[in-house]
Structures are given as C-alpha cells and as structure tokens.
Design a protein around this motif. Structure first.
Motif, mmCIF file in Angstrom:
data_model
loop_
_atom_site.group_PDB
_atom_site.id
_atom_site.type_symbol
_atom_site.label_atom_id
_atom_site.label_comp_id
_atom_site.label_asym_id
_atom_site.label_seq_id
_atom_site.Cartn_x
_atom_site.Cartn_y
_atom_site.Cartn_z
ATOM 1 N N VAL A 1 0.830 -1.208 0.000
ATOM 2 C CA VAL A 1 0.000 0.000 0.000
ATOM 3 C C VAL A 1 0.865 1.259 0.000
ATOM 4 O O VAL A 1 0.492 2.293 -0.565
ATOM 5 C CB VAL A 1 -0.985 -0.018 1.189
ATOM 6 N N ARG B 1 0.974 4.219 -2.770
ATOM 7 C CA ARG B 1 0.873 5.617 -2.357
ATOM 8 C C ARG B 1 1.919 6.458 -3.080
ATOM 9 O O ARG B 1 1.628 7.556 -3.573
ATOM 10 C CB ARG B 1 1.065 5.752 -0.844
ATOM 11 N N LYS C 1 -6.218 1.974 -0.954
ATOM 12 C CA LYS C 1 -6.343 1.702 0.480
ATOM 13 C C LYS C 1 -7.220 0.483 0.753
ATOM 14 O O LYS C 1 -6.846 -0.403 1.518
ATOM 15 C CB LYS C 1 -6.903 2.937 1.190
#
Length: 751
Positions: A608, A612, A628
């Motif tokens: 994750v 990002r 997410k």
C-alpha cells in the motif's frame, strides 16, 4: 525350493531413468519392503487425484526377466527371459470382479491354475485402479493365445500390446495386492527408477545391497529438479507436446532434439544431460554422441522449455499455456494453481485459465463467510472481520455460470442447515396463521438462516441479522440487473448503506411503530457474490453511488471477452474434488478468535505504501482512493489462503496470493469505476487522462521547477490548494527541497 531358500534369492533391480539403465540384484524382502513404504502409498494416492506427472517417478520392476547382459535393461540384452506375461486391464474398478472370476480355476498347494493351463502368479490393482494379472505360460502357448484365454476366463479384454522382456511395471503399494504366489519369487527381476521418496532414494529406503554396498553409493552431482520440478516431469510434458515418445526408428533424431532443448535448463552441461536424458535402449557411447552433438549447436535458449516449466509451475495443462500467457499479459496477474490451498485449488478444476480470477473472486466471499468467527489485526492496528463482496462482470453469454457452478459446491453446508431452519420457520408461520382468534400466537423460533436472496427486503434482512447469532450472512445473485430493479422506489439507497457498512461490520437499523415491520439496530456482517453485465454495472454504480465508497469495497472481476472467440472447454470436478471443497469449508468453520498474521501485515503494508508513492508521483486521486481498500481486500484474501493452507506461519505462496489479489482488485476498480470517480477532479472530458507509472507527473517535471510548471502539466486538474498540498507532501517525503520562494528542486525519488 523351500521358503527360506526363496528369501535368499536375488532379483534384478535397475537404477537410473529410462531404458538401458544398469541393473542390480535385489531380494524378495526388498521387493516386499518397498511395497510397504508409506511414501509409495502416498505417491499413488496423489497420482489417483490427478498428479499424473508423478507416475513417471514411481519405482518399476521387470516381471518377465531375471537377468540382463551387463546389467543393461533392454529386450536385446535379456539373458534369462521367463515364460511370463503381465496382462493389463485398463478398465478401472474391476479388480475384485476379475479375482472372483479367476477363482473358478483351481488352487493346488502353491499353484493357482486356470483350465487353459495358465498359472496366476500375481493379481494387483494398478496405480490408476486398473488390473494387472501376471501369469506363467505353459509350454507351447503364445502370448496371443494367453491373452485370449484370459479374456475367456474373465470376460474382460487385456491390452493386446505385448512388450519385450525388458518391460517395466510400476510398483504399487501392498494395499493394491489381491494375490501373490510364492512362485513369483523363484525367478524375476525388480527394477526401480528414481521415485518421489520424500527426500530419500527408494533404492536406499528399500535397503538394496550388492556385495555389501547399496546401489545409491554414487550420489549425483547435479540437481534432479529445475525450479522445483522434476526433470522426469519436464521430459514427460515435452513428449506430450511433441506427439509422444520416439519409436525405435526415430530414437536418435528425437533424443537429439530433446537434448538440444533440455540443455537450456541443464546449464549446457553434457554430463548433466546424460544423467537426466532417457535412453530408450541406446548404449552409453551412442548417448554421449547424441548429447555432444546437441551441445555443439549455437546456444539459442529454448522458448519451448520456458513454456513447459511455466506451465508445470502454475499447474496449467499444456494446451492452455498460450491462453495463460495472454491472460497474464492482459490482467497483470498469473494464478499459480499448484500453490493454492485446498478448496481454492479444487474450485479451479476444469475451469479455463482465462476464467481463473473470476472464479476465485466469486468463491472468496463465501469462504470468508464460513470463517466468520475469525478476527485479524490489520496493518493500522485495528481488528477486522473477513468481510468481502464481489461482482463478476461480463457481457451476455460470457460463461459467468462457471462462477455459479463453483459457488454452488461451496454453499452446500449453508443450504443444508438453512433448509432445516426454513422448515421450522414455515411450520411456525402455519401455526400462527391457523390459530384461533382467542389463542395466543406461537413464539417466534428466531431461526438462524445465513443464505438470503439478494432481493431480500430491508425488513426481512434486519430480522435475519437479529437472529444471526454473530454469524455472517451470504447472498449469491445470478443477475445484478434483477437486484437493481427490485431495489427501486428509494430502496436502493438503504440496501446500498447496508452493503457499505458490512465491509467493516458497522451498525445499521430502522425504527417503526408498526408491529408488522421489523425494527432494531444490528451489526452488519454480510458477504455476497453477484454476476452481472457491464450495462447493469453502469446503472447500479453511477457517480453518486461511487462517491459514497461502496465501489472501493467491492472485489470486481472481469470475464474474458468472448467476442468471436472459440467455444471454451470445461472439465468436470471429481467427487474427490468436491469433497476437498467441503473439507475446506469445515476447516474454515473450525477457526475462531484472533488469527495473527504478521508476515502478511508487513507485505500488505509495503504494497500500500508503494501504491501511495505511485499515486503521489502521478497526483492520481483515483489510485490513491482505491489503493487503500484494495490492500484490505488483498489482506483478507491472504488470510483465507492462510487458514486453508494449514500452515503455522504465512507461507510465501500466501503472501504472493494476497499481493496478486490486491493488484487485481486495484486494477479492476480503476478500470470499472475510475473514470466516474475521476470526473470529480476534472473540469472537462479531455482532462481525464491518467499517466502510467513510467510517465508520472513528478517524473515529467524538470530537476528544478515552479508551481507554474506543475500547473501546466495538470491543466486545471487540481485546485491551487490541492497543488500546494501535493508540493508540501513531496517535501515531507524528502523528494524535493525549496531553493527559493518560487522554485523547488528534486532530491530523491522512491521507486
């Protein structure tokens, strides 16, 4: 000859692979001990369940010859051929019937004689539950006459192919044996090839000895496997693709072609090749010449070998490998079928590779519903339940029913339990309806019903939640459009909230004064799988629905495009496959409480964060939004994999699976909902372009840039406030530094 003398007899055992392997003697006790080995029984069980590639690694023995010239097993070198013939009955499941029919013969002392004069020495079930009958022929009887006599005696026709005296028979466990004559051991040959011995050579396990030494004294310098796949399995797959093993007239040419291909995964080593190559009766010198000639050719690598290894690694049949590569290129994921745990693996039996992901996405929500007593800790420190919802989308006639067929097997335990509960509820309704005016209404049984139709009303659904006893409900819907139509007149917004809240077990309820309507507040635990067309998806998930967050909570899978394509071929799951799925269901239901998965948490946390960084470099709000919850969905899928695997710690295969599911989920969410969600951030349709990871906004900026440079790239995509916030984040992450009032310089890029 007495029994004690028989036990001292030595029989010939062959070590190595293929025809012409050197032979060594072994005794009766060794033969019997080998058939009692637990690993042999396990191997045969695995072959019976479909792992055909293991068959070529079983020990083998020669029932028709006791000795070969220079210990070289070949028909031409048979020194002591025996008047024995092994009859093969390929039809499965008739061994006991054949035994009964053969008992019409007579047994005298140690002899089991048939009227034709054939003496039965051995009856056994073959590896795949056919029948082997070894007979000794009376003087003057030919093999053809013996086969005809056996057909008359049993009513079954044996395989008419008569092999030479060097013919090998795969060894089977003692449990497969129906009859053994003492005379079998007077003169025979046992030939063992390299088998899957759980780390031990079967020859050594059997304790074979010659002149005080085991036949395994010379340990190979070279690995017997490539990427965990036995060379015997690779070679077997090669022959299958090339139209079968070579006949006598084409041995040299075909072995040369095999060596030229095989050298790519044998480090171009002639000695290594000589060890793994089959020989088909060729001598050592002849094999060396073939291998040497193949290795002299210019090194080109072998695309065929790469395809074979890739296919064997992920368990895809050879005819589907090109399809698998096309699917991997299109979706970015490749399902490693062999690495899947029980339940998930069997769900893909008979499913074309292009439909593997839709089927997995279809069954994972119901698998999670069975594991509803499990809690897991996520990367952020919060505890979660295994809430999953999936939609399988595809145009009409895109074979979405393949998902339904798999889910139907998974939901059997729910169906059986719910049928009893529904019967009790119906009986209660009948008593309530038939009571007299002054008679008290029977008490509501408050039955637990976990399978509910997707068209269930909000009031009935609330009642099911109240009676759920802490369990997760599940729905399967074949038509998403039916759901959309039944959720009309304002109901869709209520059902929509229920779905959204179910992802994290949120609270939902309603309050009515009327006794006719259900009232209350409940924790929502509700998983479902829906099938639908792309048109129905667009109607259900318009911009206002997407903004509310349900789209990011759904695992979307896409059926392959069936336009102008050939009809796909589906296989059948066996009763054993279905039983394994039920075993998987039972295992999932047995877990409760906190299941700790630290390795999985770490892997998902890294994933994750990588997404990002990608989203930040692109200023891609869509990816930033969906990454997410895609991570959460991938994490929960990984937990299911871990529970089914039975491992104490999360395996690498488990981590790979979780990351694959997260990648696929994110890609499908962006593909399905991304354009509608992105329209919130743009002012015109021509501003809807999203940059790929290799052409991110950050990468396009000059080493030193101004906010005007960023503004020019985004062309109104972001507000002034949003752009300054992005620059602030880049500075915080150490990607840039401020050089003066209007300029920033790149310092570091985290790939």
């Amino acid at each position: 000859m007495g029994v004690n003398e028989m036990k001292k007899m030595k029989f010939f055992t062959c070590i190595g692979r293929g025809h012409g392997a050197p032979c060594l003697p072994a005794g009766r006790e060794d033969w019997e001990r080998l058939r009692r080995e637990p690993w042999l029984a396990e191997m045969c069980a695995r072959i019976e369940k479909g792992q055909e590639e293991l068959k070529h690694r079983l020990p083998v023995w020669t029932p028709s010859c006791a000795e070969f010239k220079d210990n070289h097993r070949a028909a031409a070198d048979a020194l002591k051929p025996l008047p024995r013939l092994m009859m093969d009955f390929d039809e499965k499941g008739h061994t006991d019937e054949i035994v009964e029919k053969l008992k019409n013969g007579r047994i005298e002392e140690l002899k089991f004689l048939l009227p034709s004069g054939l003496e039965v020495l051995l009856i056994e079930e073959s590896v795949r539950r056919g029948t082997h009958v070894l007979v000794e022929l009376p003087a003057g009887m030919s093999a053809d006459e013996a086969q005809q006599a056996m057909k008359e005696a049993t009513g079954f026709e044996p395989d008419v192919k008569v092999k030479g005296y060097d013919r090998c028979i795969y060894m089977v466990p003692e449990s497969h044996t129906r009859y053994v004559s003492e005379r079998l051991f007077e003169a025979t040959g046992i030939v063992t090839s390299s088998g899957d011995t759980q780390g031990a050579d079967p020859l050594c396990s059997a304790g074979l000895e010659q002149q005080g030494q085991t036949p395994c004294v010379t340990e190979s310098k070279y690995p017997s496997e490539f990427k965990g796949i036995a060379y015997t399995s690779i070679i077997a797959e090669y022959w299958q693709r090339m139209g079968g093993e070579p006949t006598e007239g084409e041995r040299n040419d075909k072995l040369h072609q095999l060596a030229a291909n095989l050298r790519a995964i044998c480090d171009n080593s002639e000695e290594w090749l000589l060890e793994v190559m089959p020989r088909f009766g060729l001598g050592e010198q002849e094999m060396r010449q073939i291998v040497h000639s193949a290795c002299k050719e210019p090194t080109k690598g072998s695309k065929l070998m790469k395809q074979i290894v890739s296919a064997l690694e992920i368990g895809i049949p050879s005819e589907e490998i090109e399809d698998a590569e096309a699917v991997a290129a299109e979706t970015g994921v490749k399902v490693n079928v062999k690495a899947l745990p029980m339940g998930l693996k069997e769900s893909l039996v008979g499913v074309p590779v292009s439909m593997h992901m839709p089927v997995l996405c279809g069954v994972l929500p119901i698998a999670a519903a069975y594991a509803d007593q499990v809690e897991v800790e996520y990367c952020d420190g919060n505890r979660q339940h295994l809430g999953l919802m999936s939609i399988i989308r595809g145009e009409q006639a895109s074979n979405k029913s393949v998902v339904k067929n798999a889910v139907d097997i998974w939901k059997r335990q729910f169906d059986e339990e719910d049928s009893l509960a529904r019967k009790r509820e119906e009986e209660w309704k009948e008593r309530k309806k038939g009571r007299k005016a002054n008679e008290k209404a029977p008490e509501d049984p408050h039955v637990l019903i976990r399978m509910v139709p997707v068209t269930v009303s909000c009031s009935t659904l609330l009642k099911r939640f109240k009676n759920a006893q802490g369990h997760t409900l599940y729905s399967f819907g074949e038509e998403l459009d039916t759901l959309r139509k039944t959720n009309g007149a304002g109901s869709w917004s209520s059902k929509y909230d229920i779905y959204r809240l179910s992802f994290d077990k949120g609270e939902w309820g309603q309050d009515y004064n009327s006794d006719a309507a259900e009232s209350g507040v409940v924790k929502v635990a509700y998983n479902w799988t829906l099938l639908g067309t792309n048109g129905a998806m667009r109607k259900c998930f318009k911009q206002d629905n997407i903004e509310n967050g349900l789209s990011s909570r759904i695992l979307v899978a896409e059926m392959p495009d069936a336009s102008f394509s050939k009809m796909p071929k589906f296989g059948r799951r066996s009763a054993e496959d279905e039983a394994r799925i039920q075993e998987a269901v039972t295992r999932l239901r047995s877990f409760s409480g906190l299941v700790d998965t630290p390795r999985l948490r770490k892997a998902i946390e890294q994933w994750v964060e990588e997404k990002r960084v990608e989203a930040a470099k692109d200023i891609d709000h869509v990816k930033d939004t969906y990454r997410k919850r895609a991570a959460v969905i991938g994490f929960r899928c990984g937990v299911i994999f871990h529970l089914l695997s039975g491992c104490s710690k999360e395996s690498k295969a488990c981590l790979d699976f979780a990351l694959m599911m997260a990648d696929y989920c994110l890609m499908q969410q962006i593909k399905t909902f991304g354009e509608a969600l992105q329209s919130q951030y743009v002012e015109a349709s021509d501003d809807c372009q999203r940059y790929g990871a290799n052409h991110s906004v950050f990468d396009q900026l000059a080493p030193t840039f101004t906010i005007d440079d960023l503004r020019a790239l985004k062309r109104g995509y972001c507000s002034e406030t949003a752009m300054r916030m992005i620059i602030s984040r880049w500075m915080r992450d150490g990607w840039i530094t401020k050089t003066d009032r209007h300029h920033w310089s790149k310092v570091k890029v985290n790939d």
